[in-house]
Scaffold this active site. Structure first.
Site, PDB file in Angstrom:
ATOM      1  N   HIS B 144       0.839  -1.205   0.000  1.00 28.21           N
ATOM      2  CA  HIS B 144       0.000   0.000   0.000  1.00 28.21           C
ATOM      3  C   HIS B 144       0.873   1.255   0.000  1.00 28.21           C
ATOM      4  O   HIS B 144       0.627   2.186  -0.770  1.00 28.21           O
ATOM      5  CB  HIS B 144      -0.910  -0.017   1.226  1.00 28.21           C
ATOM      6  N   GLU B 211      -8.593  -2.208   6.751  1.00 29.57           N
ATOM      7  CA  GLU B 211      -7.585  -2.310   7.805  1.00 29.57           C
ATOM      8  C   GLU B 211      -8.023  -3.293   8.890  1.00 29.57           C
ATOM      9  O   GLU B 211      -9.198  -3.613   9.021  1.00 29.57           O
ATOM     10  CB  GLU B 211      -7.376  -0.944   8.476  1.00 29.57           C
ATOM     11  N   ASP B 243     -11.122   2.703   7.390  1.00 25.94           N
ATOM     12  CA  ASP B 243     -10.650   4.071   7.624  1.00 25.94           C
ATOM     13  C   ASP B 243     -10.934   4.908   6.374  1.00 25.94           C
ATOM     14  O   ASP B 243     -10.063   5.114   5.532  1.00 25.94           O
ATOM     15  CB  ASP B 243      -9.154   4.016   7.935  1.00 25.94           C
ATOM     16  N   TYR B 254      -2.185  17.530   3.261  1.00 24.71           N
ATOM     17  CA  TYR B 254      -1.399  16.627   4.115  1.00 24.71           C
ATOM     18  C   TYR B 254       0.037  17.058   4.364  1.00 24.71           C
ATOM     19  O   TYR B 254       0.690  16.485   5.250  1.00 24.71           O
ATOM     20  CB  TYR B 254      -1.461  15.183   3.590  1.00 24.71           C
ATOM     21  N   SER B 267     -14.807   6.741  10.659  1.00 20.90           N
ATOM     22  CA  SER B 267     -14.070   5.476  10.620  1.00 20.90           C
ATOM     23  C   SER B 267     -15.030   4.450  11.209  1.00 20.90           C
ATOM     24  O   SER B 267     -15.715   4.744  12.185  1.00 20.90           O
ATOM     25  CB  SER B 267     -12.792   5.531  11.473  1.00 20.90           C
ATOM     26  N   THR B 369      -3.937   0.408   5.628  1.00 25.18           N
ATOM     27  CA  THR B 369      -4.557  -0.369   4.564  1.00 25.18           C
ATOM     28  C   THR B 369      -3.756  -1.628   4.265  1.00 25.18           C
ATOM     29  O   THR B 369      -2.556  -1.553   4.037  1.00 25.18           O
ATOM     30  CB  THR B 369      -4.637   0.498   3.288  1.00 25.18           C
TER      31      THR B 369
END
Lengths: 437, 437
Positions: B144, B211, B243, B254, B267, B369
């Site tokens: 991932h 997840e 998630d 980010y 979530s 993930t």
């Protein structure tokens, strides 16, 4: 925008004499904390600072002397944590403030009853004011972001999103404690720039961060957004926050998902929460340099533009182990002001909830390090020592680039403006212990 | 490393008939949840899955039929949340598991008493299994990390720290809810690569992440470190975790502090927590490709190397609104396995606490993930559609790059290995609603 009322009247005096002289806690302040008798096993409960004393809200609640909303607030303020009080919302908190201000005013009929509810602050110890349900740390000083960015990313200090997005990240609530916290020097992975494998051991670049903390009051449900015009109704009040940072751990771990172990070993807050309403006289216009973009519409309101910023003077001091041994007072490292923040508390709350993220009474939003525009207004050693390249010499001859074992960091904050009585946040003290073997 | 005992014996059958056939919940599983009668106002309390039923732990506790530690565990398991049970630690939880396994076994003397404590799962509704004290999300699938890294940073997909540091970041606990959660499409800032100013509006690239979640049991104090040899003693159990992620918001916000509003709008976790002990038969060796560095010493133990990985089969399915209207079953999008994780749960716990960060019963650690090595084992649409470039065509002719309003995502997990009875985690379902105006 909170309007001024009789609780802010500079002429108002208290029957508690020490509230009328040189104090951080005049009758115009009335901040909340959780306290008990020092070194006792008595119940933690809420209290309100007045001069040199704490008004024991558990006792006040039992007297049942307030009406309606104010009594409801007093009842909640007497609990073992302030979460319930926070969740009651701005209207109830305002009613309680007015009732407390009236009851503590010179000549108040309640003086006799409330005198039995006072305890000297020097006889008390403090606990966390509430359970911190979630902790978010923002990055609202553009001066800090630029200075730190230039150390971590010399070619790209201020990222393109900074002037549009109130940058924030989630922090750890389990390691937050109240003033007086001490903690061992954290251990972790670091890597020298030219090394092929990381080192493992005690952090060598331990730093503090001078921040303000915003406590959420009334919460929201998942999916609900807080409009900027309502945002301040969801802020219970503010405290001082030291967001300790391990710079060498941070440099190695932080990409691509942000700081983690570099931040979650300890964070220290002041015991007193100064309410949103108490801060009303210290507001000023939110402005942006003309060359900067204006915030997007969801982060803009007339009230926020007119009076969204808060004029809170901040200072940061150090007391080394040697200074303590020689009974030397702490030495100031820097001072700054929260009004330099690039985003206002209302903007932080609105941004945080714009995607429907539920806010909870007791959530703590850190402002991020509040460095001012001048180099000597930096809120961290990383900035004051230019990434550890330029050591500071203290008055007693000791030098520091980053913190040494035994160092205490003291942060103070207060508001003072023409026409308004000075109010203080008290202080937050934290001490670095040696790494555990 | 948990040893196998009679609770894992494949020959053991239950007097609850449905536990012995085709079920996720044979007597070898015994996972915990918080439940109550569906559409009722009865008290939430803990329950244990057995076949098609739930054993009501509040009722079991009142019977007072277990001894010592097991009774202490049963008492805690009957509370309104599992935090107390989690905090009692591995020894008490193991005693409770043994007592439950014996009491539910064919021929058990307690059958008569416990028959009155059963409720059909179809008659129950579920709540969060515990208060999530702090939520941390890791990034343990190298497949991932590489796939996503190549989309966000084509020139630099896997950062140099990845193979040394179990990368993680703090998440938001307030927006975690149990299976059945639905939430409005989040709104926020995004920016097209060539635009000079950001857009504001509903997320256009809404994704899921497949997840596993690790729940912390016994906690630690600030400054304490959890040695890797002790780490599994601090893990209560595991659940499935979706998630949800807003990829366009994430891309813009980010840097430099990590994902924030892109992740904290919702979530979703499965109601059932499968305990560490129940997972013991499904362990396998933790291995690294020879060309990769071995973990640092603090992340290494004999037990972790021998049996630190968990063989948990994962699958992810979609049911669109149209599929629901036409009574079409969910369609599988991908399947994967938790054994592909680059770090084991023990390593996550040890790393998280190495700096002295206090762990609390009820802390949730997301695995990140869990994409497998093959392209069709990807745990997110971002990967399955190559960043939205390659749309998926569903069996009913609908196409998807990212999620559309009304889509439900279903995740399932189970363990099945030669010689051991198959155990399941149940499933987690979540549904995307239209953005609120």
């Amino acid at each position: 925008m909170t309007l001024l009322n009789e609780t802010h009247d500079p002429a108002r005096k208290s029957w508690v004499g020490s509230a009328n002289g040189h104090t951080q806690f005049p009758i115009q302040n009335l901040p909340f904390a959780i306290f008990r008798e020092a070194n006792s096993q008595t119940q933690w409960r809420g209290g309100v600072a007045i001069g040199d004393f704490i008004l024991d809200m558990a006792k006040v609640a039992k007297l049942n002397v307030f009406d309606g909303e104010a009594q409801r607030g007093a009842q909640a303020a007497g609990e073992t944590s302030l979460n319930t009080l926070m969740g009651l919302g701005a209207k109830t908190n305002s009613a309680l403030r007015l009732a407390l201000s009236n009851a503590l005013s010179e000549g108040a009929a309640l003086q006799g009853a409330l005198e039995d509810c006072l305890i000297a602050q020097t006889d008390a110890e403090f606990n966390m004011p509430c359970q911190v349900t979630d902790y978010t740390d923002f990055y609202t000083s553009i001066h800090h972001a630029t200075a730190v960015g230039s150390l971590f990313r010399p070619d790209n200090p201020l990222l393109p999103n900074y002037k549009w997005v109130p940058i924030g990240y989630h922090g750890r609530s389990s390691s937050i404690d109240v003033s007086g916290q001490s903690f061992p020097r954290p251990i972790g992975q670091t890597k020298k720039p030219d090394a092929s494998i990381p080192d493992f051991g005690p952090c060598q670049r331990l730093d503090y961060e001078l921040e303000m903390g915003v406590f959420i009051g009334q919460g929201t449900q998942l999916g609900e957004r807080i409009n900027i015009t309502q945002a301040e109704q969801h802020i219970f009040g503010m405290c001082i926050l030291n967001d300790w940072s391990a710079r060498d751990i941070q440099a190695w771990e932080y990409q691509p998902l942000g700081p983690f172990l570099a931040k979650n070993f300890a964070s220290t807050i002041s015991p007193w929460i100064v309410t949103t309403e108490a801060l009303a006289p210290f507001r000023e216009a939110f402005t942006r340099p003309e060359s900067d973009p204006q915030p997007l519409e969801y982060l803009t309101s007339e009230a926020n533009t007119q009076a969204g910023n808060l004029d809170i003077e901040l200072s940061c001091l150090i007391q080394t182990e040697k200074m303590r041994q020689n009974n030397q007072a702490p030495q100031q490292l820097s001072q700054s002001n929260f009004k330099h923040s690039y985003w206002t508390p209302a903007q932080l709350v609105t941004h945080h909830s714009v995607n429907g993220c539920p806010m909870t009474p007791g959530d703590l939003l850190g402002s991020g390090t509040q460095s001012g525009p001048q180099a000597d207004e930096a809120g961290s050693l990383l900035e004051l020592t230019q990434g550890g390249k330029q050591s500071l010499t203290l008055d007693n001859g000791e030098t520091r680039t980053f913190l040494q074992d035994g160092d205490s960091i003291i942060m103070r904050a207060h508001c003072s403006r023409g026409g308004a009585v000075t109010i203080g946040f008290g202080e937050v003290v934290g001490t670095l212990l040696p790494a555990r073997p």
